[in-house]
Design an enzyme around this catalytic site. Structure first.
Site, PDB file in Angstrom:
ATOM      1  N   GLY A   1       0.353  -0.268  -4.416  1.00  0.00           N
ATOM      2  CA  GLY A   1       1.661   0.359  -4.188  1.00  0.00           C
ATOM      3  C   GLY A   1       1.788   1.792  -4.668  1.00  0.00           C
TER       4      GLY A   1
ATOM      5  N   ASN B   1       1.290   4.473  -2.869  1.00  0.00           N
ATOM      6  CA  ASN B   1       2.023   5.218  -1.840  1.00  0.00           C
ATOM      7  C   ASN B   1       3.505   4.866  -1.859  1.00  0.00           C
ATOM      8  OD1 ASN B   1       0.320   7.031  -0.001  1.00  0.00           O
ATOM      9  ND2 ASN B   1      -0.979   5.222  -0.265  1.00  0.00           N
TER      10      ASN B   1
ATOM     11  N   ARG C   1       1.647 -16.165  12.966  1.00  0.00           N
ATOM     12  CA  ARG C   1       1.903 -14.740  12.793  1.00  0.00           C
ATOM     13  C   ARG C   1       3.297 -14.337  13.287  1.00  0.00           C
ATOM     14  NH1 ARG C   1      -1.364 -10.602  11.582  1.00  0.00           N
ATOM     15  NH2 ARG C   1      -3.190 -11.924  11.736  1.00  0.00           N
TER      16      ARG C   1
ATOM     17  N   LEU D   1       0.408  -6.184  12.722  1.00  0.00           N
ATOM     18  CA  LEU D   1       1.740  -6.605  13.144  1.00  0.00           C
ATOM     19  C   LEU D   1       1.679  -7.176  14.563  1.00  0.00           C
ATOM     20  CD1 LEU D   1       4.047  -3.721  11.883  1.00  0.00           C
ATOM     21  CD2 LEU D   1       2.983  -5.587  10.605  1.00  0.00           C
TER      22      LEU D   1
ATOM     23  N   HIS E   1      -3.137   5.886   6.741  1.00  0.00           N
ATOM     24  CA  HIS E   1      -4.529   5.452   6.819  1.00  0.00           C
ATOM     25  C   HIS E   1      -5.406   6.492   6.104  1.00  0.00           C
ATOM     26  CE1 HIS E   1      -7.985   3.393   8.469  1.00  0.00           C
ATOM     27  NE2 HIS E   1      -8.485   4.583   8.760  1.00  0.00           N
TER      28      HIS E   1
ATOM     29  N   ASP F   1       1.502   0.841  16.655  1.00  0.00           N
ATOM     30  CA  ASP F   1       1.622   0.079  17.896  1.00  0.00           C
ATOM     31  C   ASP F   1       0.897  -1.249  17.686  1.00  0.00           C
ATOM     32  OD1 ASP F   1      -1.047   0.686  18.060  1.00  0.00           O
ATOM     33  OD2 ASP F   1      -0.822   2.145  19.682  1.00  0.00           O
ATOM     34  N   GLU F   2       0.565  -1.911  18.775  1.00  0.00           N
ATOM     35  CA  GLU F   2       0.008  -3.251  18.588  1.00  0.00           C
ATOM     36  C   GLU F   2      -1.492  -3.240  18.304  1.00  0.00           C
ATOM     37  OE1 GLU F   2       1.698  -5.360  21.966  1.00  0.00           O
ATOM     38  OE2 GLU F   2       3.643  -4.613  21.308  1.00  0.00           O
TER      39      GLU F   2
ATOM     40  N   ALA G   1      -4.038  13.193  -1.569  1.00  0.00           N
ATOM     41  CA  ALA G   1      -3.519  13.796  -0.323  1.00  0.00           C
ATOM     42  C   ALA G   1      -2.510  12.861   0.332  1.00  0.00           C
ATOM     43  CB  ALA G   1      -4.675  14.095   0.632  1.00  0.00           C
TER      44      ALA G   1
HETATM   45  C1  GRF Z   1      -4.094   3.508   0.879  1.00  0.00           C
HETATM   46  O1  GRF Z   1      -5.374   4.079   0.786  1.00  0.00           O
HETATM   47  C2  GRF Z   1      -3.598   3.553   2.295  1.00  0.00           C
HETATM   48  O2  GRF Z   1      -4.044   4.682   2.988  1.00  0.00           O
HETATM   49  C3  GRF Z   1      -4.190   2.300   2.893  1.00  0.00           C
HETATM   50  O3  GRF Z   1      -4.123   1.354   1.872  1.00  0.00           O
HETATM   51  C4  GRF Z   1      -4.136   2.003   0.608  1.00  0.00           C
HETATM   52  C5  GRF Z   1      -2.932   1.546  -0.141  1.00  0.00           C
HETATM   53  O4  GRF Z   1      -2.915   2.019  -1.459  1.00  0.00           O
HETATM   54  N1  GRF Z   1      -3.479   1.903   4.092  1.00  0.00           N
HETATM   55  P1  GRF Z   1      -1.607   1.863  -2.313  1.00  0.00           P
HETATM   56  O5  GRF Z   1      -1.257   0.369  -2.332  1.00  0.00           O
HETATM   57  O6  GRF Z   1      -0.523   2.663  -1.648  1.00  0.00           O
HETATM   58  O7  GRF Z   1      -1.935   2.377  -3.670  1.00  0.00           O
END
Ligand code: GRF
Length: 201
Positions: free
Chosen positions: A12, A14, A64, A92, A108, A140-141, A172
């Site tokens: 978490g 981000n 799902r 998703l 990503h 998207d899907e 970054a």
């Molecule tokens: C990040 O590297 C993000 O780009 C990827 O999963 C990781 C999540 O890290 N989709 P965090 O849980 O936000 O620390």
């Protein structure tokens, strides 16, 4: 105030960057709810510490579509304008994607369309890329396949290990994600086919 729902499966960091940006008034909205499919996800604790509703929903033993419908209900109950995936380790279903058309984003850790899927930092390092980075894209899907909202590049010096590269990319990410979310919440993005046209860019 615009509302963001964040989905996490783990650390978490981000999510934390989004929470911190919102606190500084730099997100263009607030994080209204955090949902996780992993009960012990540290991201849920980060939400609780910030006083944000933190919801755990187990996906195990559920189809799902049924699981995704539950998550959609939670997000709708919190009236979110935008859904941010932040290390949410599930694809998703169409049920989910169609519930929030053009309003789901993911981050990503590579410059898409290079290195989609898991362990993108390792993929880039093993491939010998000299530049990699982070991408925020609409969901998207497909797998990491939606239109690109924003990207940040990082150089990959020869002295890098997988870990030092991943750490540089993560820094970054923490700068990029709040910026991209703000563009979306402020309504400054318009999708034309595969291209996201950003006003004033
Ligand atoms: C990040 O590297 C993000 O780009 C990827 O999963 C990781 C999540 O890290 N989709 P965090 O849980 O936000 O620390």
């Amino acid at each position: 105030m615009k509302k963001v729902g964040v989905l996490v499966s783990g650390r978490g960091s981000n999510l934390q960057a989004l929470i911190d940006a919102a606190r500084r008034g730099e997100l263009g909205g607030e994080v209204a709810v955090v949902v996780s499919n992993v009960e012990a996800a540290p991201g849920l604790d980060r939400a609780r510490k910030a006083g944000i509703p933190a919801v755990f929903r187990d996906h195990r033993g559920k189809k799902r579509e049924a699981y995704d419908a539950e998550i959609v209900d939670i997000l709708r109950a919190h009236q979110v304008d935008l859904v941010c995936l932040a290390g949410f380790m599930r694809l998703l279903s169409p049920v989910f994607v169609r519930a929030f058309p053009g309003r789901i984003v993911n981050i990503h850790p590579a410059l898409l369309p290079a290195f989609p899927g898991l362990d993108a930092q390792r993929q880039a390092w093993e491939h010998g890329a000299k530049v990699s980075g982070a991408t925020v894209h609409l969901v998207d899907e497909g797998l990491d396949s939606g239109p690109i909202v924003a990207q940040a590049a990082v150089v990959v010096p020869s002295s890098d290990t997988e870990d030092t590269l991943a750490a540089r990319i993560l820094e970054a990410e923490h700068r990029l994600y709040p910026r991209a979310v703000r563009l979306l919440l402020e309504g400054r993005c318009r999708v034309e086919g595969r291209r996201v046209i950003v006003e004033g860019e």
